[in-house]
Design a protein around this motif. Structure first.
Motif, PDB file in Angstrom:
ATOM      1  N   HIS A   1     -20.530  28.866 -30.553  1.00  0.00           N
ATOM      2  CA  HIS A   1     -19.932  27.750 -31.285  1.00  0.00           C
ATOM      3  C   HIS A   1     -20.969  27.071 -32.174  1.00  0.00           C
ATOM      4  O   HIS A   1     -20.693  26.715 -33.339  1.00  0.00           O
TER       5      HIS A   1
ATOM      6  N   CYS B   1     -18.766  37.131 -23.655  1.00  0.00           N
ATOM      7  CA  CYS B   1     -18.237  35.769 -23.489  1.00  0.00           C
ATOM      8  C   CYS B   1     -17.318  35.665 -22.267  1.00  0.00           C
ATOM      9  O   CYS B   1     -16.424  36.484 -22.083  1.00  0.00           O
ATOM     10  N   THR B   2     -17.526  34.649 -21.452  1.00  0.00           N
ATOM     11  CA  THR B   2     -16.607  34.311 -20.381  1.00  0.00           C
ATOM     12  C   THR B   2     -16.050  32.918 -20.661  1.00  0.00           C
ATOM     13  O   THR B   2     -16.738  32.077 -21.262  1.00  0.00           O
ATOM     14  N   PRO B   3     -14.817  32.669 -20.278  1.00  0.00           N
ATOM     15  CA  PRO B   3     -14.213  31.363 -20.574  1.00  0.00           C
ATOM     16  C   PRO B   3     -15.062  30.210 -20.032  1.00  0.00           C
ATOM     17  O   PRO B   3     -15.427  30.189 -18.849  1.00  0.00           O
ATOM     18  N   GLY B   4     -15.412  29.292 -20.914  1.00  0.00           N
ATOM     19  CA  GLY B   4     -16.190  28.132 -20.509  1.00  0.00           C
ATOM     20  C   GLY B   4     -17.631  28.422 -20.169  1.00  0.00           C
ATOM     21  O   GLY B   4     -18.334  27.564 -19.635  1.00  0.00           O
ATOM     22  N   GLY B   5     -18.111  29.647 -20.492  1.00  0.00           N
ATOM     23  CA  GLY B   5     -19.467  30.043 -20.116  1.00  0.00           C
ATOM     24  C   GLY B   5     -20.514  29.655 -21.145  1.00  0.00           C
ATOM     25  O   GLY B   5     -20.232  29.028 -22.172  1.00  0.00           O
ATOM     26  N   THR B   6     -21.745  30.070 -20.881  1.00  0.00           N
ATOM     27  CA  THR B   6     -22.867  29.681 -21.736  1.00  0.00           C
ATOM     28  C   THR B   6     -22.763  30.292 -23.134  1.00  0.00           C
ATOM     29  O   THR B   6     -23.097  29.649 -24.128  1.00  0.00           O
TER      30      THR B   6
ATOM     31  N   ILE C   1     -20.217  31.285 -25.096  1.00  0.00           N
ATOM     32  CA  ILE C   1     -19.279  30.729 -26.063  1.00  0.00           C
ATOM     33  C   ILE C   1     -19.775  29.383 -26.590  1.00  0.00           C
ATOM     34  O   ILE C   1     -19.545  29.029 -27.752  1.00  0.00           O
ATOM     35  N   TYR C   2     -20.480  28.640 -25.765  1.00  0.00           N
ATOM     36  CA  TYR C   2     -21.073  27.387 -26.230  1.00  0.00           C
ATOM     37  C   TYR C   2     -22.146  27.669 -27.291  1.00  0.00           C
ATOM     38  O   TYR C   2     -22.228  26.972 -28.312  1.00  0.00           O
TER      39      TYR C   2
END
Length: 275
Positions: free
Chosen positions: A247, A236-241, A243-244
């Protein structure tokens, strides 16, 4: 059974010739641990014996013939058939035999009660990927089975994948986690690929990439020794694919649903033992 006897000379019998028995046998034969001509398999009809004959294994319709010919005997029948099978072979079992049950839910105590006093009994639970030497197997010893018998089983199964001795109480859990878990993973792989197909990727390519993704992720867990949560965080990277996507899985209750599946399958394995 001499401890120094080469495994390739060991005569191994299977009572039952279903998918799991075939998977275990194919894994053993691929590894070279035993020779096909030293394997004898019994089943009531020829329906499941043809493939094994094609592999060079000997076959029969008589369970007692398996016990008379082989000192290591795997019980690979449905759980509800076990009592009848053990009654049938009772008089043929000797103190030299090693009886290894693969029947889900049938405890060691039940097996020992239905066999002659002093019989060396082990209970194991494999999963189907043993056929490609990537299985997961756990086993437990009965009261009369010692280290030598455990070593024989480990020797036969080690090339089929992971093989661990555990307390018997873990076996039903393993059934829910790994025995049934293979099907959970197949369903997840199908869903991954379907997602890619929905977005425009050809189905064959999507299935191939989904399978390779699962294989790579599993190898990283095994080879790094890291907890899956750490490896997930690493992706996971902040605001990356990722984490979306995660979610959405959380909103769908993926983790709770999988935990419930393991619990349900474990419970069913325990219920089968009571029956």
């Amino acid at each position: 059974m001499a401890a120094s006897a080469p495994e390739t000379d060991l005569r191994v019998g299977f009572i039952g010739a279903g998918k799991m028995a075939q998977g275990i046998l194919e894994g053993m034969l691929l590894s070279g641990k035993i020779q096909a001509q030293n394997v004898l398999v019994s089943a009531p009809t020829d329906r499941n014996l043809g493939k094994l004959k094609g592999s060079g294994c000997c076959t029969t319709h008589c369970n007692n013939t398996v016990v008379s010919d082989c000192k290591v005997v795997f019980l690979a029948t449905k759980p509800h058939i076990i009592p009848g099978v053990l009654e049938e072979i009772f008089s043929a079992v000797t103190p030299d035999h090693v009886i290894i049950s693969m029947a889900a839910g049938v405890p060691i105590l039940t097996l020992e009660k239905l066999l002659p006093v002093g019989t060396k009994v082990l209970r194991m639970m494999p999963n189907l990927p043993c056929v490609v030497q990537a299985g997961a197997v756990v086993f437990a010893r009965g009261r009369c089975a010692g280290q030598q018998e455990a070593d024989v089983l480990k020797g036969l199964m080690s090339e089929c994948g992971l093989c661990e001795e555990t307390p018997e109480s873990y076996i039903d859990i393993h059934t829910g986690l790994s025995g049934s878990g293979v099907a959970y993973v197949y369903m997840f792989a199908e869903a991954l690929a379907d997602g890619a197909v929905k977005m425009g990727m050809p189905s064959a390519l999507a299935n191939q990439i989904a399978a390779q993704t699962l294989l790579g992720a599993a190898k990283m867990i095994l080879q790094t020794g890291d907890h899956p949560a750490k490896l997930r965080t690493d992706v996971c990277t902040p605001g990356g694919t990722t984490i979306y996507g995660l979610h959405e899985l959380e909103k769908g209750g993926l983790r709770a649903t999988v935990m419930n599946a393991v619990e349900a399958a474990t419970g069913r394995a325990k219920d089968m033992g009571k029956q």
